[in-house]
Design an enzyme around this catalytic site. Structure first.
Site, PDB file in Angstrom:
ATOM      1  N   ASN A 151      32.280  79.016  95.717  1.00 17.71           N
ATOM      2  CA  ASN A 151      31.510  78.257  94.942  1.00 17.71           C
ATOM      3  C   ASN A 151      30.560  78.919  94.017  1.00 17.71           C
ATOM      4  O   ASN A 151      30.377  78.380  92.838  1.00 17.71           O
ATOM      5  CB  ASN A 151      30.425  77.283  96.137  1.00 17.71           C
ATOM      6  N   GLY A 227      30.724  81.681 103.846  1.00 16.76           N
ATOM      7  CA  GLY A 227      31.635  80.446 103.756  1.00 16.76           C
ATOM      8  C   GLY A 227      31.398  79.557 104.942  1.00 16.76           C
ATOM      9  O   GLY A 227      30.512  79.539 105.545  1.00 16.76           O
ATOM     10  N   GLU A 249      26.848  84.467 106.578  1.00 15.69           N
ATOM     11  CA  GLU A 249      26.016  83.068 106.056  1.00 15.69           C
ATOM     12  C   GLU A 249      26.907  81.991 105.941  1.00 15.69           C
ATOM     13  O   GLU A 249      27.747  82.058 105.242  1.00 15.69           O
ATOM     14  CB  GLU A 249      25.438  83.789 104.629  1.00 15.69           C
ATOM     15  N   CYS A 283      25.519  75.943  99.081  1.00 15.49           N
ATOM     16  CA  CYS A 283      25.154  76.029 100.508  1.00 15.49           C
ATOM     17  C   CYS A 283      23.789  75.420 100.430  1.00 15.49           C
ATOM     18  O   CYS A 283      23.206  75.107 101.737  1.00 15.49           O
ATOM     19  CB  CYS A 283      25.538  77.244 101.296  1.00 15.49           C
ATOM     20  N   GLU A 461      20.635  88.995 104.696  1.00 16.00           N
ATOM     21  CA  GLU A 461      20.781  89.723 103.519  1.00 16.00           C
ATOM     22  C   GLU A 461      19.783  89.712 102.509  1.00 16.00           C
ATOM     23  O   GLU A 461      18.905  89.007 102.637  1.00 16.00           O
ATOM     24  CB  GLU A 461      22.288  89.144 102.862  1.00 16.00           C
TER      25      GLU A 461
END
Length: 481
Positions: A151, A227, A249, A283, A461
């Site tokens: 994305n 993902g 994530e 996301c 992160e």
């Protein structure tokens, strides 16, 4: 037809199998390049290059690492137009978005971590009365794996690579096979910047082949993955018994809570963006919109009016707001959820149909879609769609809004619209999400921790959190007389 090659040990090379995958231009639905279909032998070759480069790179001064990374950042900036055009063609997103967000953020990632590593420090403790001193070493892990999604291709690949190499690791990276082009171009930039051979290796291919070889490799020390949640579960099942460090994530089903006391005009403008930016393929998009009852009808009217004015079209058209979805398979998945919503009794307030774009009739275009739902437990409110589809639903009380916001398996981000400070403090504490935005959305400071709760992932992160992930802490205790 252009071939997208692996980048291993500082050079481009064909896959060992000499097998290739089709790479589609989503805006036209046409194959425009071929992708290396790599396997475990390619990953092993990349690993050996990374292993050989590690001793030298891990002992390279922080100043030199920082200098090279700043050069990479500058070269990304210098190549803004070409990289943005490649991203728009490969992903289907509007060129304007790639220029404004994706490519500048990739440069910022390298620049930020080039500076951050110079400020990253460890701790020392004097044990008074025991005549001893403890200090902490932060040492790079070795060879690490970085796997990024389709994305935000270069944006999220650089988000992983930059802290990994800043901390002194060497990397085997795999971008999504759906959007490999800018990762392919990054290799040339890294070579031009003077990044030593083997520090960064980019292997293209599918998750079950190349990706699996990375996560299952016995000597790759850590996996950073962004993902889908199902893929994250598989990675954890494979890597956790091998005692690899994991940063995952994963998916999101993010709530957007709108209270009547908000700045209405600002909220409306930002909510359109938080719903449909990048065709809803972020996301962090607010895909579940909960609105206080007293302004609900007004919101529906005004929101649909703004959404209906969005232009779906050619990514290279300056007036385009929404480009193509990333693939035919993903378009069909998103459409299936619109059908599910109707079957569950949802009411489509706008959208739901494919769009034919002149000159791009085979492209993967879909109207931005707004669905009114009447049960927060319906599938379209519980399952990640990851497309230009949002649901709207009213709430009566703050308690009900909080309950519905938290009543999903995901916990990545949330957005809160209110000018009540007490409510802000209460809900920010109680919302089950790794990020809470108040009266804003996608407002990111790279120093802050990023990640989700529940099924949205493991670890954080960003900032020093990323540098901690990519290093191993070692305590040294010295006793003296």
């Amino acid at each position: 037809m252009q071939k997208i090659l692996n980048y291993i040990n500082g050079t481009y090379c064909d896959p060992h199998s000499d097998e290739w995958l089709d790479n589609y231009d989503p805006s036209k639905g046409e194959v425009y390049s071929r992708i290396a279909n790599s396997n475990s032998e390619d990953v092993e070759k990349a690993y050996e290059a990374a292993k050989a480069a590690f001793p030298s790179w891990s002992n390279t001064t922080i100043e030199e690492r920082s200098r090279i990374m700043l050069r990479i950042a500058s070269l990304i900036e210098d190549n803004l137009d070409g990289l943005a055009e490649a991203e728009a063609k490969d992903n289907g997103k509007p060129l304007s978005l790639a220029k404004a967000m994706d490519i500048p953020r990739a440069s910022s990632n390298f620049r930020f971590f080039a500076h951050a590593i110079t400020q990253f420090n460890s701790e020392a403790y004097e044990s008074v009365g025991l005549n001893s001193m403890n200090y902490t070493l932060r040492q790079p892990l070795g060879v690490v794996g970085c796997i990024s999604p389709w994305n935000l291709p270069l944006y999220l690949l650089s988000w992983k690579i930059a802290p990994a190499i800043a901390a002194g690791n060497t990397v085997v990276a795999k971008p999504s096979e759906v959007t490999p082009m800018t990762a392919f171009l990054l290799g040339e930039i890294c070579s031009e910047a003077g990044l030593p051979k083997g520090v960064l290796n980019i292997v293209h291919g599918t998750g079950p082949s190349a990706g699996q070889a990375i996560i299952a490799h016995p000597h790759i020390k850590a996996i950073s993955f962004t993902g889908g949640t199902k893929t994250g579960e598989h990675i954890a099942r494979t890597a956790a018994p091998m005692f690899k460090k994991l940063s995952l994530e994963l998916g999101g089903k993010n709530p957007n809570l709108i209270f009547a006391d908000c700045d209405y005009d600002k909220m409306l403008e930002v909510t359109v963006r938080s719903s449909f930016a990048n065709q809803g393929q972020i996301c962090l998009c607010g895909s579940r919109i909960f609105v206080e009852r007293s302004i609900y009808e007004q919101f529906k009217t005004d929101f649909v009016a703004k959404v209906s004015a969005l232009k779906v079209g050619d990514p290279f058209d300056e007036e385009t707001n929404l480009g193509a979805l990333v693939s035919k398979a993903h378009l069909e998945k998103v459409e299936s959820y619109i059908k599910i919503a109707e079957d569950e009794g949802g009411k489509i307030l706008f959208g739901g149909n494919r769009v034919k774009v002149d000159g791009h009739e085979n492209g993967y275009y879909l109207q931005p879609t707004v669905i009114e739902v009447f049960d927060d437990q319906c599938r379209v409110n519980q399952e990640e769609i990851f497309g230009p589809v949002v649901t709207v639903m009213p709430f009566e009380t703050e308690e009900q809004a909080l309950q519905m916001a938290n009543n999903v398996k995901y916990g990545l981000s949330s957005t809160l619209w209110t000018n009540d400070l007490n409510r802000t403090m209460r809900l920010s504490k109680e919302l089950e999400a790794g990020i809470v935005w108040v009266n804003t959305w996608l407002n990111r400071d790279l120093r802050t921790p990023f990640g989700g709760m529940k099924d949205s992932g493991v670890g954080r992160e960003g900032g020093f959190e990323a540098l901690r992930f990519f290093t191993e802490a070692k305590n040294v205790c010295i006793e003296y007389e």
